[in-house]
Design an enzyme around this catalytic site. Structure first.
Site, PDB file in Angstrom:
ATOM      1  CG  ASP A 121      -2.042  -0.928   0.945  1.00 18.83           C
ATOM      2  OD1 ASP A 121      -2.263  -1.630  -0.183  1.00 18.83           O
ATOM      3  OD2 ASP A 121      -2.835  -1.098   2.054  1.00 18.83           O
TER       4      ASP A 121
ATOM      5  CE  LYS B 150      -3.558  -5.070   0.855  1.00 21.21           C
ATOM      6  NZ  LYS B 150      -4.143  -3.859   1.125  1.00 21.21           N
TER       7      LYS B 150
ATOM      8  CB  CYS C 260      -2.694  -3.528   4.839  1.00 18.26           C
ATOM      9  SG  CYS C 260      -4.202  -2.721   4.370  1.00 18.26           S
TER      10      CYS C 260
END
Length: 196
Positions: free
Chosen positions: A15, A107, A140
């Site tokens: 991310d 994702k 995450c």
């Protein structure tokens, strides 16, 4: 491909996207911008070692229909639509580049393993050990790490100063929890010198 001690290792970069990293981004993580140079360095070291790099990113339909229910309101008309597919916010922050031979994994939930082909991809490429960088530690990073441990990846290493959360306190407490389940917590310099 890596040889020797790195032969079965992959680096996950999670991310590191504009909407999470840049101040003013709709999903801005307080400590994120400070780790960008360390994530760049970790990627560089991984490349030099022949360690495969997996870029784990969130990309959502601009309508938000594939986002978690608690986040759907962020995709209402007039809202910025965080990490929507094709947006500048979904792009990697400056300094991080997906190169030929790298793998990009999209994702739509916290864990990189949830409803993705990550586990089968790692298995089919002989990867048994993971090194984790990115944001953010309680969400995450933590979910991916706990799933990696559940799938028996060993060792799982977190680069402490190449991961971040909204505050140093949140980051430290989550690192502590992950260390308690057998995860290696290494500083970048330590990992570069030796490497777990």
């Amino acid at each position: 491909m890596a040889s020797g001690k790195w032969r079965n290792t992959a680096l996950l970069v999670i991310d590191m996207q504009n909407d999470f990293i840049l101040p003013g981004g709709p999903m801005h993580v307080g400590g994120a911008q400070a780790i960008v140079p360390n994530v760049i360095k970790a990627v560089e070291v991984a490349r030099n070692r022949g360690i495969p790099i997996i870029w784990v990113v969130r990309e959502h339909d601009p309508s938000g229909r594939d986002a978690e229910l608690f986040r759907r309101h962020l995709y209402s008309p007039g809202k910025p639509k965080p990490t929507s597919k094709g947006s500048v916010g979904a792009e990697l922050v400056d300094g991080l580049v997906i190169e030929e031979g790298d793998y990009k994994l999209v994702k739509t939930r916290f864990s990189a393993f949830f409803n993705t082909n990550l586990h089968s991809y790692l298995q089919s490429n002989g990867i048994t050990s993971l090194v984790i960088t990115g944001v953010q530690t309680p969400n995450c990073i933590r979910q991916t790490v706990f799933d990696a441990v559940a799938w028996n990846y060993q060792p799982v290493t977190i680069i402490v100063d190449a991961t971040a959360a909204a505050t140093p306190e949140i980051h430290t407490s989550n690192i502590f929890d992950m260390k308690n389940i057998g995860v290696i917590t290494a500083m970048l310099e330590e990992w570069c010198e030796s490497g777990h």
